[in-house]
Motif scaffolding. Structure first.
Motif, PDB file in Angstrom:
ATOM      1  N   MET A 151       0.700  -0.990  -0.264  1.00  8.48           N
ATOM      2  CA  MET A 151      -0.167  -0.351   0.200  1.00  8.48           C
ATOM      3  C   MET A 151       0.807   1.077   0.122  1.00  8.48           C
ATOM      4  SD  MET A 151      -2.712   0.902   2.113  1.00  8.48           S
ATOM      5  CE  MET A 151      -2.077   1.379   4.258  1.00  8.48           C
ATOM      6  N   VAL A 152       0.726   2.362  -0.767  1.00 12.35           N
ATOM      7  CA  VAL A 152       2.098   3.048  -1.340  1.00 12.35           C
ATOM      8  C   VAL A 152       0.334   4.225  -0.896  1.00 12.35           C
ATOM      9  CG1 VAL A 152       2.956   2.129  -2.665  1.00 12.35           C
ATOM     10  CG2 VAL A 152       1.214   3.528  -3.277  1.00 12.35           C
ATOM     11  N   VAL A 153       1.377   5.472  -0.414  1.00 11.60           N
ATOM     12  CA  VAL A 153       0.792   6.998   0.086  1.00 11.60           C
ATOM     13  C   VAL A 153       1.570   7.449  -1.079  1.00 11.60           C
ATOM     14  CG1 VAL A 153      -0.819   6.207   1.584  1.00 11.60           C
ATOM     15  CG2 VAL A 153       1.344   7.065   2.100  1.00 11.60           C
ATOM     16  N   GLN A 154       1.222   8.972  -1.004  1.00 10.96           N
ATOM     17  CA  GLN A 154       2.346  10.661  -1.493  1.00 10.96           C
ATOM     18  C   GLN A 154       1.650  11.300  -0.623  1.00 10.96           C
ATOM     19  OE1 GLN A 154      -0.030  11.250  -4.663  1.00 10.96           O
ATOM     20  NE2 GLN A 154       2.153  11.845  -6.201  1.00 10.96           N
TER      21      GLN A 154
ATOM     22  N   LEU B  96       2.617   7.578   9.597  1.00  7.97           N
ATOM     23  CA  LEU B  96       3.024   6.940  10.924  1.00  7.97           C
ATOM     24  C   LEU B  96       4.082   6.015  10.790  1.00  7.97           C
ATOM     25  CD1 LEU B  96       1.362   8.123  14.431  1.00  7.97           C
ATOM     26  CD2 LEU B  96       3.606   8.944  13.660  1.00  7.97           C
ATOM     27  N   SER B  97       2.660   5.127  10.127  1.00  9.04           N
ATOM     28  CA  SER B  97       3.102   3.406   9.639  1.00  9.04           C
ATOM     29  C   SER B  97       4.335   3.196   8.618  1.00  9.04           C
ATOM     30  CB  SER B  97       1.908   3.175   9.337  1.00  9.04           C
ATOM     31  OG  SER B  97       1.150   2.976   8.506  1.00  9.04           O
ATOM     32  N   ALA B  98       4.156   4.433   7.978  1.00  8.30           N
ATOM     33  CA  ALA B  98       5.350   4.364   7.014  1.00  8.30           C
ATOM     34  C   ALA B  98       6.575   4.724   7.590  1.00  8.30           C
ATOM     35  CB  ALA B  98       5.272   5.848   5.861  1.00  8.30           C
TER      36      ALA B  98
ATOM     37  N   ALA C 290      15.984   7.329  10.543  1.00  9.37           N
ATOM     38  CA  ALA C 290      14.795   7.396  10.526  1.00  9.37           C
ATOM     39  C   ALA C 290      14.952   7.301   8.818  1.00  9.37           C
ATOM     40  CB  ALA C 290      13.207   8.498  10.448  1.00  9.37           C
ATOM     41  N   TYR C 291      13.587   6.304   8.762  1.00 10.42           N
ATOM     42  CA  TYR C 291      13.891   6.163   6.984  1.00 10.42           C
ATOM     43  C   TYR C 291      12.713   5.580   6.096  1.00 10.42           C
ATOM     44  CZ  TYR C 291      15.075   1.078   8.021  1.00 10.42           C
ATOM     45  OH  TYR C 291      14.869   0.038   7.969  1.00 10.42           O
ATOM     46  N   VAL C 292      11.975   5.896   5.190  1.00 10.87           N
ATOM     47  CA  VAL C 292      11.209   5.455   4.473  1.00 10.87           C
ATOM     48  C   VAL C 292      11.706   4.821   3.284  1.00 10.87           C
ATOM     49  CG1 VAL C 292       8.980   7.212   5.450  1.00 10.87           C
ATOM     50  CG2 VAL C 292      10.935   7.657   3.147  1.00 10.87           C
TER      51      VAL C 292
ATOM     52  N   GLY D 107       2.579  13.287  15.612  1.00 13.76           N
ATOM     53  CA  GLY D 107       1.545  13.539  15.626  1.00 13.76           C
ATOM     54  C   GLY D 107       0.681  12.242  15.887  1.00 13.76           C
ATOM     55  N   GLU D 108      -1.080  12.912  15.924  1.00 18.69           N
ATOM     56  CA  GLU D 108      -1.897  11.076  16.355  1.00 18.69           C
ATOM     57  C   GLU D 108      -1.367  10.407  15.550  1.00 18.69           C
ATOM     58  OE1 GLU D 108      -5.940  10.468  17.684  1.00 18.69           O
ATOM     59  OE2 GLU D 108      -5.348  12.743  17.298  1.00 18.69           O
ATOM     60  N   LYS D 109      -1.310  10.689  14.442  1.00 19.16           N
ATOM     61  CA  LYS D 109      -1.912   9.754  13.312  1.00 19.16           C
ATOM     62  C   LYS D 109      -0.403   9.344  12.107  1.00 19.16           C
ATOM     63  CE  LYS D 109      -6.329   9.319  13.459  1.00 19.16           C
ATOM     64  NZ  LYS D 109      -8.012   9.567  12.330  1.00 19.16           N
ATOM     65  N   SER D 110       0.082  11.071  11.826  1.00 17.74           N
ATOM     66  CA  SER D 110       1.466  11.500  11.036  1.00 17.74           C
ATOM     67  C   SER D 110       2.638  12.311  11.644  1.00 17.74           C
ATOM     68  CB  SER D 110       0.481  12.027  10.143  1.00 17.74           C
ATOM     69  OG  SER D 110       0.114  13.828  10.115  1.00 17.74           O
ATOM     70  N   VAL D 111       3.304  12.469  10.414  1.00 19.59           N
ATOM     71  CA  VAL D 111       4.770  12.850  11.231  1.00 19.59           C
ATOM     72  C   VAL D 111       5.364  13.401   9.756  1.00 19.59           C
ATOM     73  CG1 VAL D 111       6.247  11.036  10.629  1.00 19.59           C
ATOM     74  CG2 VAL D 111       7.296  12.302  12.077  1.00 19.59           C
ATOM     75  N   PRO D 112       5.602  14.787  10.126  1.00 17.59           N
ATOM     76  CA  PRO D 112       5.950  15.765   9.484  1.00 17.59           C
ATOM     77  C   PRO D 112       7.412  15.595   8.649  1.00 17.59           C
ATOM     78  CG  PRO D 112       5.590  17.095  11.094  1.00 17.59           C
ATOM     79  CD  PRO D 112       5.455  15.897  11.615  1.00 17.59           C
ATOM     80  N   VAL D 113       7.326  15.332   7.316  1.00 12.43           N
ATOM     81  CA  VAL D 113       9.229  15.326   7.138  1.00 12.43           C
ATOM     82  C   VAL D 113       9.814  16.683   6.784  1.00 12.43           C
ATOM     83  CG1 VAL D 113      10.313  13.799   5.337  1.00 12.43           C
ATOM     84  CG2 VAL D 113       8.324  12.554   6.639  1.00 12.43           C
ATOM     85  N   LEU D 114      11.026  16.778   7.180  1.00 13.29           N
ATOM     86  CA  LEU D 114      11.661  18.308   7.040  1.00 13.29           C
ATOM     87  C   LEU D 114      12.436  17.362   5.964  1.00 13.29           C
ATOM     88  CD1 LEU D 114      11.873  19.524  10.590  1.00 13.29           C
ATOM     89  CD2 LEU D 114       9.880  19.488   9.138  1.00 13.29           C
ATOM     90  N   GLU D 115      12.670  16.755   5.771  1.00 12.60           N
ATOM     91  CA  GLU D 115      14.762  16.850   4.291  1.00 12.60           C
ATOM     92  C   GLU D 115      13.958  14.947   4.176  1.00 12.60           C
ATOM     93  OE1 GLU D 115      17.196  17.239   5.551  1.00 12.60           O
ATOM     94  OE2 GLU D 115      17.253  19.849   6.308  1.00 12.60           O
ATOM     95  N   GLY D 116      14.304  15.026   2.660  1.00 17.28           N
ATOM     96  CA  GLY D 116      14.135  13.751   1.792  1.00 17.28           C
ATOM     97  C   GLY D 116      13.132  13.575   1.119  1.00 17.28           C
ATOM     98  N   LEU D 117      11.966  14.068   1.471  1.00 18.37           N
ATOM     99  CA  LEU D 117      11.358  13.662   0.113  1.00 18.37           C
ATOM    100  C   LEU D 117      10.039  14.611  -0.439  1.00 18.37           C
ATOM    101  CD1 LEU D 117       8.421  11.203   2.056  1.00 18.37           C
ATOM    102  CD2 LEU D 117      10.156  10.225   0.510  1.00 18.37           C
ATOM    103  N   GLY D 118       9.941  14.248  -1.029  1.00 22.34           N
ATOM    104  CA  GLY D 118       8.828  15.108  -2.374  1.00 22.34           C
ATOM    105  C   GLY D 118       7.844  15.374  -2.882  1.00 22.34           C
ATOM    106  N   VAL D 119       6.980  15.801  -2.443  1.00 26.12           N
ATOM    107  CA  VAL D 119       5.718  16.161  -2.912  1.00 26.12           C
ATOM    108  C   VAL D 119       5.061  14.396  -4.129  1.00 26.12           C
ATOM    109  CG1 VAL D 119       2.939  17.243  -3.818  1.00 26.12           C
ATOM    110  CG2 VAL D 119       5.163  18.547  -2.905  1.00 26.12           C
ATOM    111  N   SER D 120       5.735  14.172  -4.841  1.00 23.27           N
ATOM    112  CA  SER D 120       5.800  13.184  -5.934  1.00 23.27           C
ATOM    113  C   SER D 120       5.436  12.157  -5.351  1.00 23.27           C
ATOM    114  CB  SER D 120       6.376  14.014  -7.391  1.00 23.27           C
ATOM    115  OG  SER D 120       7.535  14.155  -7.371  1.00 23.27           O
ATOM    116  N   ASP D 121       6.487  11.733  -4.551  1.00 22.16           N
ATOM    117  CA  ASP D 121       7.011  10.249  -3.998  1.00 22.16           C
ATOM    118  C   ASP D 121       6.024  10.202  -3.531  1.00 22.16           C
ATOM    119  OD1 ASP D 121       9.607  11.373  -4.903  1.00 22.16           O
ATOM    120  OD2 ASP D 121      10.023  12.075  -3.349  1.00 22.16           O
ATOM    121  N   TRP D 122       6.305   8.311  -4.327  1.00 27.87           N
ATOM    122  CA  TRP D 122       5.163   7.661  -3.083  1.00 27.87           C
ATOM    123  C   TRP D 122       6.032   6.724  -2.392  1.00 27.87           C
ATOM    124  CZ3 TRP D 122      -0.050   7.220  -4.884  1.00 27.87           C
ATOM    125  CH2 TRP D 122      -0.196   8.188  -5.476  1.00 27.87           C
TER     126      TRP D 122
END
Length: 366
Positions: free
Chosen positions: A35-38, A288-290, A298-300, A320-335
């Motif tokens: 299962m993938v998300v952006q 968070l599960s990613a 940390a890595y994804v 956060g409760e369900k997610s975590v901010p990614v300050l560096e390492g990913l772009g908007v178009s990444d999966w």
């Protein structure tokens, strides 16, 4: 001789069998789904405002004349068609007025016939020089006055006829009765709102914005909308309308949000939440599960266009409760893989699917 050969043959046979089993397991290896998300804008970088789904056009309907309501033909929430009767006034007064005006038209026509005959007679007498020019002019003026009077009364008759039709309030177009403020027996004035019609067509979200920081909102500003019935999906929108004055009771400014993502399954009255980006840069976030970690780093797992996994180090913000901010390492178009990350490995081939278990073609979305 066979006694010495048997111990040597058994290890060789076992090795052949194990080798065959290994090849069989390799042949049966399949590409597992993932299962993938952006990444999405971080929740803490978005202000959210509760709202309600409304029709873009909501005309207030009213009678064009005053009177007593004799019939109410629709209820709140009922779907209506164009030109469908909604309510009726007691027609007795307008009917009597119409009859009185019709009688005045008949009287004006009779008077016109009389003054026309008088004018014609005076014209004949004047031609024979039996009456003066002034007497004929007087008869001519009476005729013109009678003709003008008839035109006036006919116009009043047309008005009275129209008012008789105004006793029935009809829907101007297809829609749903959003609000009703009239009951049978109630006396209403001309122009007093009795129904509010939510017309068919575009849907919007009505929200209230606080007066502090109101200046940072503008018409055309992009937003995202989440419907209560579909909490895992957000729809693109923009601010279409901002009220120029605050509500006198709540001291908030009304704003209407238009959808820009095409057809949205939004129904009248549904609850919604509008997310508006705060000032400054907005970090991305992932579930968070990613996220996983190794030796404190940390890595994804990022999936490339060939459906191959790549370990991607990231720098994270506050969880956060369900997610975590990614300050560096990913772009908007990444999966990235959003579940089961602890059983993955570098270079593994996967079959990307979304939350509804539908296959995602990453190559087509590049």
């Amino acid at each position: 001789m066979f006694r010495y050969a048997l111990p040597l043959a058994l290890p060789v046979s076992l090795a052949v069998l194990l080798s065959a089993c290994g090849h069989e397991e390799t042949a049966q290896t399949t590409v597992r789904p993932a299962m993938v998300v952006q990444p999405e804008p971080a929740a803490q970088a978005m202000d959210s405002y509760p709202g309600e789904v409304r029709a873009r056009y909501e005309p207030d309907l009213a009678f064009r004349i005053g009177g007593k309501v004799s019939r109410r033909l629709v209820d709140e929430g009922q779907r209506v068609k164009a030109d469908q009767p909604l309510a009726e006034l007691d027609p007795q007064d307008v009917r009597l007025q119409l009859e009185a005006t019709r009688a005045q038209v008949a009287a004006a026509e009779a008077n016109l016939n009389l003054v026309r005959s008088e004018r014609d007679r005076y014209k004949t007498l004047m031609d024979r020089q039996l009456v003066s020019r002034s007497q004929y002019d007087n008869a001519e003026n009476l005729y013109r006055s009678g003709l003008a009077r008839l035109k006036q009364i006919k116009a009043e008759f047309d008005v009275a006829s129209n008012q008789a039709g105004y006793a029935v309030l009809r829907a101007p177009q297809d829609g749903v009765v959003a609000r009703r403020t009239v009951e049978v027996g109630q006396v209403v004035a001309a122009g007093q709102t009795v129904f509010t019609l939510a017309t068919d067509g575009e849907r919007e979200v009505l929200i209230s914005l606080p007066e502090q920081g109101f200046g940072r909102f503008r018409i055309g500003q992009p937003v995202s909308v989440e419907l209560w019935s579909q909490p895992d999906q957000r729809f693109a929108g923009q601010i279409r309308e901002l009220s120029p004055a605050a509500d006198p009771r709540s001291r908030t400014f009304a704003a209407r949000i238009a959808f820009t993502a095409g057809k949205v399954p939004a129904e009248l009255g549904q609850s919604a939440r509008v997310f508006i980006q705060t000032a400054g840069s907005v970090p991305l976030s992932v579930p968070l599960s990613a996220v996983t970690a190794e030796n404190g780093a940390a890595y994804v797992w990022r999936v490339d266009a060939n459906n191959t996994l790549k370990k991607t180090p990231v720098r994270l913000g506050a969880f956060g409760e369900k997610s975590v901010p990614v300050l560096e390492g990913l772009g908007v178009s990444d999966w990235v893989v959003a579940a089961g990350v602890h059983v993955l490995h570098e270079g593994q081939q996967v079959r990307p699917v979304d939350r509804s278990n539908r296959v995602v073609n990453l190559a087509a979305k590049e």
